[in-house]
Design a protein around this motif. Structure first.
Motif, PDB file in Angstrom:
ATOM      1  N   ASP A  56     -63.712  -3.161  97.758  1.00 23.02           N
ATOM      2  CA  ASP A  56     -62.593  -3.543  98.623  1.00 23.02           C
ATOM      3  C   ASP A  56     -62.723  -4.956  99.190  1.00 23.02           C
ATOM      4  OD1 ASP A  56     -61.434  -1.102  98.214  1.00 23.02           O
ATOM      5  OD2 ASP A  56     -62.165  -0.206 100.086  1.00 23.02           O
ATOM      6  N   LEU A  57     -63.843  -5.641  98.942  1.00 21.25           N
ATOM      7  CA  LEU A  57     -64.022  -6.980  99.474  1.00 21.25           C
ATOM      8  C   LEU A  57     -63.074  -7.970  98.799  1.00 21.25           C
ATOM      9  CD1 LEU A  57     -67.926  -7.243  99.662  1.00 21.25           C
ATOM     10  CD2 LEU A  57     -66.340  -7.004 101.581  1.00 21.25           C
ATOM     11  N   PRO A  58     -62.583  -8.952  99.555  1.00 25.59           N
ATOM     12  CA  PRO A  58     -61.742  -9.998  98.923  1.00 25.59           C
ATOM     13  C   PRO A  58     -62.582 -10.892  98.025  1.00 25.59           C
ATOM     14  CG  PRO A  58     -62.181 -10.517 101.219  1.00 25.59           C
ATOM     15  CD  PRO A  58     -62.718  -9.137 101.010  1.00 25.59           C
ATOM     16  N   PRO A  59     -61.962 -11.582  97.079  1.00 24.54           N
ATOM     17  CA  PRO A  59     -62.721 -12.431  96.141  1.00 24.54           C
ATOM     18  C   PRO A  59     -63.498 -13.541  96.824  1.00 24.54           C
ATOM     19  CG  PRO A  59     -60.465 -12.071  95.380  1.00 24.54           C
ATOM     20  CD  PRO A  59     -60.532 -11.541  96.781  1.00 24.54           C
ATOM     21  N   SER A  60     -63.136 -13.910  98.046  1.00 26.43           N
ATOM     22  CA  SER A  60     -63.806 -15.018  98.726  1.00 26.43           C
ATOM     23  C   SER A  60     -65.192 -14.655  99.246  1.00 26.43           C
ATOM     24  CB  SER A  60     -62.939 -15.505  99.890  1.00 26.43           C
ATOM     25  OG  SER A  60     -62.681 -14.431 100.784  1.00 26.43           O
ATOM     26  N   ILE A  61     -65.544 -13.376  99.210  1.00 25.57           N
ATOM     27  CA  ILE A  61     -66.842 -12.937  99.732  1.00 25.57           C
ATOM     28  C   ILE A  61     -67.752 -12.538  98.584  1.00 25.57           C
ATOM     29  CG2 ILE A  61     -68.033 -11.201 101.118  1.00 25.57           C
ATOM     30  CD1 ILE A  61     -65.681 -11.139 102.973  1.00 25.57           C
ATOM     31  N   THR A  62     -68.944 -13.106  98.570  1.00 21.97           N
ATOM     32  CA  THR A  62     -69.943 -12.781  97.558  1.00 21.97           C
ATOM     33  C   THR A  62     -71.062 -11.973  98.192  1.00 21.97           C
ATOM     34  OG1 THR A  62     -69.488 -14.800  96.309  1.00 21.97           O
ATOM     35  CG2 THR A  62     -71.605 -13.721  95.909  1.00 21.97           C
ATOM     36  N   VAL A  63     -71.394 -10.854  97.576  1.00 25.17           N
ATOM     37  CA  VAL A  63     -72.508 -10.027  98.034  1.00 25.17           C
ATOM     38  C   VAL A  63     -73.638 -10.136  97.024  1.00 25.17           C
ATOM     39  CG1 VAL A  63     -73.272  -7.681  98.536  1.00 25.17           C
ATOM     40  CG2 VAL A  63     -71.010  -8.443  99.283  1.00 25.17           C
ATOM     41  N   THR A  64     -74.816 -10.426  97.501  1.00 24.02           N
ATOM     42  CA  THR A  64     -75.973 -10.575  96.627  1.00 24.02           C
ATOM     43  C   THR A  64     -77.036  -9.568  97.032  1.00 24.02           C
ATOM     44  OG1 THR A  64     -75.504 -12.929  96.435  1.00 24.02           O
ATOM     45  CG2 THR A  64     -77.669 -12.179  95.707  1.00 24.02           C
ATOM     46  N   TRP A  65     -77.553  -8.854  96.066  1.00 23.66           N
ATOM     47  CA  TRP A  65     -78.549  -7.807  96.307  1.00 23.66           C
ATOM     48  C   TRP A  65     -79.869  -8.267  95.706  1.00 23.66           C
ATOM     49  CZ3 TRP A  65     -77.600  -2.061  94.473  1.00 23.66           C
ATOM     50  CH2 TRP A  65     -78.625  -1.253  94.962  1.00 23.66           C
ATOM     51  N   HIS A  66     -80.883  -8.442  96.538  1.00 23.63           N
ATOM     52  CA  HIS A  66     -82.197  -8.887  96.086  1.00 23.63           C
ATOM     53  C   HIS A  66     -83.133  -7.682  96.031  1.00 23.63           C
ATOM     54  CE1 HIS A  66     -81.105 -13.152  96.614  1.00 23.63           C
ATOM     55  NE2 HIS A  66     -80.414 -12.696  97.661  1.00 23.63           N
ATOM     56  N   ARG A  67     -83.580  -7.337  94.865  1.00 26.33           N
ATOM     57  CA  ARG A  67     -84.488  -6.192  94.712  1.00 26.33           C
ATOM     58  C   ARG A  67     -85.923  -6.662  94.959  1.00 26.33           C
ATOM     59  NH1 ARG A  67     -82.331  -1.656  92.257  1.00 26.33           N
ATOM     60  NH2 ARG A  67     -80.232  -1.893  91.416  1.00 26.33           N
ATOM     61  N   ALA A  68     -86.236  -6.893  96.212  1.00 27.64           N
ATOM     62  CA  ALA A  68     -87.558  -7.384  96.597  1.00 27.64           C
ATOM     63  C   ALA A  68     -87.789  -7.028  98.054  1.00 27.64           C
ATOM     64  CB  ALA A  68     -87.660  -8.900  96.389  1.00 27.64           C
ATOM     65  N   GLY A 558     -63.207 -19.419 101.294  1.00 27.61           N
ATOM     66  CA  GLY A 558     -63.999 -19.306 100.078  1.00 27.61           C
ATOM     67  C   GLY A 558     -65.474 -19.525 100.269  1.00 27.61           C
ATOM     68  N   ARG A 559     -65.974 -19.681 101.526  1.00 24.01           N
ATOM     69  CA  ARG A 559     -67.397 -19.943 101.748  1.00 24.01           C
ATOM     70  C   ARG A 559     -68.181 -18.643 101.768  1.00 24.01           C
ATOM     71  NH1 ARG A 559     -70.874 -20.831 106.227  1.00 24.01           N
ATOM     72  NH2 ARG A 559     -69.207 -20.538 107.754  1.00 24.01           N
ATOM     73  N   PRO A 560     -69.247 -18.526 100.949  1.00 24.36           N
ATOM     74  CA  PRO A 560     -70.034 -17.288 100.975  1.00 24.36           C
ATOM     75  C   PRO A 560     -70.626 -17.036 102.350  1.00 24.36           C
ATOM     76  CG  PRO A 560     -70.603 -18.645  99.070  1.00 24.36           C
ATOM     77  CD  PRO A 560     -69.761 -19.483  99.965  1.00 24.36           C
ATOM     78  N   LEU A 561     -70.679 -15.796 102.739  1.00 24.27           N
ATOM     79  CA  LEU A 561     -71.290 -15.394 104.004  1.00 24.27           C
ATOM     80  C   LEU A 561     -72.774 -15.179 103.769  1.00 24.27           C
ATOM     81  CD1 LEU A 561     -71.007 -14.535 106.950  1.00 24.27           C
ATOM     82  CD2 LEU A 561     -70.482 -12.223 106.156  1.00 24.27           C
ATOM     83  N   GLN A 562     -73.598 -16.066 104.328  1.00 26.42           N
ATOM     84  CA  GLN A 562     -75.040 -15.992 104.133  1.00 26.42           C
ATOM     85  C   GLN A 562     -75.660 -15.216 105.289  1.00 26.42           C
ATOM     86  OE1 GLN A 562     -76.837 -17.157 101.538  1.00 26.42           O
ATOM     87  NE2 GLN A 562     -75.012 -17.806 100.450  1.00 26.42           N
TER      88      GLN A 562
END
Length: 563
Positions: A56-68, A558-562
């Motif tokens: 459901d997230l809008p395209p402007s948000i990037t989610v990154t999953w770090h397996r560490a 369009g800025r990724p949420l860090q």
């Protein structure tokens, strides 16, 4: 773009199915509103919620999953934070960091280290407080006598692992009575605790009357009045009477509305008197006695809390019979909607629990009351009434008791060691003069929170670096180190170096001083953990919009949420 070495998690098209496992799907489809799902069903549901949220997230948000595993967080309070990951040379850079590790393990304290040393000297088995499902129980031998201290959910997990988990089965006989068929690989479990009885079974019915309007006596206004008093608060003296009256209101609201034939006054008349009476007053006891003829319909919180107080038995077998009868009556009552007043009390108990974090965060409880009452008695009482096993687990316990695989050891259990025999010992005033000797000891409860002994590498490194601190409640008579990570009411980590909340680091969940347990919430309840998560999410957005972090991102920029 995701940073190098990360894994982007795209959302699937449309709502994903909750699980591909046909057994889990069958359970989910069969669930009723009064059911308590298994852990695998809960896990499937949470996984589905996570994937749906991503979808459901809008395209402007990037989610990154770090397996560490995160091992450290560095960076100034007024600048970007750097999250160091195990096995990676380059840290992640973030505007904000949220610590959400959940329930944590802890290295054994001095008492448990001493018992471990005793076990090593004599070739015995000792298990300190640990997460039961992760414990290595392979060293326990068939038929070995094992003292188990703790009668809550950790014990229920151990019971299943050491019986069904070793090949035992149950057979249902006439009248639905279970019989346990051992595999021959089971040890013998001698279980006791402070109360000496298992947690109350979960209810298996809905309210029969209208939902009680909660809170009534222990809500924001009541807490505001307590905090406005200006003097240190004692939970049992100043707060518990309001909490108990709220629980009683939930109980009697359901009794009078759902089972009026078992009451002797109209509800408005009872409530008008109840409103003006103190919980512990003789007048309140007189009101309840006159309005509720049946003793089984009256709420006696003291007897619920300590059902074995004042009881003793001449021989262990007499106590086995008594406790089997106690458990049978508890399971039967919790499955009978004629006693739905118990569910009314349970809902009020949840309401009370949801109000306490504000009181705890205010820091007005005395150190003794915070240690002994809030973190000690209240936490145990709440879990005993609200966090018990489903009824079928207690019926299994009864079958194991009849088979001799489980033995009940009593209340106020005292555990010791006997150097002469190389055995652990257990005794209880419930069966005076009787001592159990065993070659194994299991502490069947979770580790107490402890930043100084935490097994989490990130919190351990931050604590040793002086970048966070545990909650300390002090007054002229006592200092209470709770072991919880100190956070501000808004969820920011308390930074000892800055002398206040760290603007870029937040924490939530079980290890924090917010005391919002990271437990699975009942449907349609605004659980404290949900409210805490919402508060932290709002704090994130507010902080991103303040100096140093730049403007809060919006779907348009369009800025990724860090984070």
């Amino acid at each position: 773009m995701p940073p190098p070495g990360s894994q982007a998690v795209p959302g699937p098209d449309g709502p994903p199915p909750p699980s591909a496992d046909p057994d889990v799907l069958a359970e989910l489809r069969a669930l009723r509103g009064t059911d308590f799902p298994t852990r695998r069903a809960q896990s499937a549901y949470l996984d589905w919620v996570f994937r749906r949220a991503l979808a459901d997230l809008p395209p402007s948000i990037t989610v990154t999953w770090h397996r560490a595993t995160a091992t450290a967080v560095t960076g100034p309070a007024d600048g970007p934070q750097h999250v160091h990951l195990a096995g990676r040379a380059t840290p992640l850079t973030a505007d904000l960091v949220v610590l959400a590790q959940g329930h944590l393990g802890a290295a054994p304290d001095a008492v448990h280290r001493g018992r471990a040393a005793f076990a090593r000297r004599h070739g015995r088995f000792h298990l300190p407080p640990e997460f039961s499902a992760d414990a290595d129980l392979s060293a326990l031998r068939p038929g070995e006598d094992v003292i188990v201290r703790g009668f809550g959910l950790a014990f229920v997990d151990l019971m299943a692992l050491l019986t069904e988990g070793r090949g035992g089965t149950y057979r249902t006989g006439p009248g639905g009575v279970l019989t346990y068929l051992p595999s021959g690989r089971e040890p013998v479990l001698h279980v006791g605790s402070r109360r000496g009885v298992p947690y109350h079974a979960k209810t298996g019915y809905r309210l029969q009357g209208p939902r009680p309007p909660l809170p009534r006596y222990f809500g924001p206004a009541a807490i505001g009045a307590l905090l406005a008093g200006g003097r240190p608060l004692d939970l049992r003296r100043d707060v518990w009477p309001l909490m108990a009256k709220e629980i009683g209101f939930g109980h009697y609201h359901e009794l009078f509305h759902a089972h009026p034939g078992r009451t002797a006054l109209p509800w408005p008349e009872f409530l008008a008197a109840y409103d003006h009476l103190d919980w512990h007053s003789p007048a309140m006891a007189g009101l309840v006695g006159a309005a509720v003829p049946g003793p089984a319909d009256r709420l006696d919180l003291a007897s619920l809390d300590r059902p074995l107080d004042g009881l003793s038995f001449p021989a262990p077998e007499d106590f086995q019979d008594h406790l089997r009868d106690h458990i049978t009556r508890d399971v039967t009552r919790r499955e009978n909607p004629e006693f739905s007043a118990d569910l009314g009390a349970f809902l009020a108990l949840l309401s009370v629990y949801g109000q306490l974090p504000r009181l705890a965060a205010a820091g007005r409880l005395t150190a003794r009351s915070a240690a002994d009452d809030l973190d000690g008695w209240w936490h145990g009482f709440f879990s005993f009434l609200a966090s018990g096993p489903p009824g079928f687990r207690l019926r299994q316990l009864l079958a194991l008791s009849r088979a001799g695989t489980v033995r009940f050891a009593g209340a106020s259990l005292q555990v010791g060691t006997d150097e002469a025999t190389g055995t652990f010992t257990a005794s209880s005033p419930t069966v005076p003069g009787h001592t159990t000797h065993a070659t194994a000891l299991i502490e069947a409860h979770l580790p107490r929170p402890s930043l100084s002994r935490t097994e989490d590498p990130l919190l351990r490194s931050l604590y040793r670096a002086g970048a966070l601190t545990e909650e300390v409640i002090a007054d002229p008579t006592r200092t209470h180190h709770s072991g919880l990570l100190a956070v501000s009411p808004g969820g920011h980590v308390i930074d000892p170096a800055a002398g206040g909340p760290h603007p870029r680091r937040l924490a939530l969940g079980a290890p924090t001083s917010s005391r919002a347990l990271a437990a699975f919430a009942r449907p349609h309840t605004d659980a404290p953990a949900f409210r805490q998560n919402d508060a932290v999410a709002r704090a994130l957005l507010r902080t991103l919009g303040t100096a140093g972090a730049g403007p809060a991102p919006s779907p348009a920029d369009g800025r990724p949420l860090q984070v």
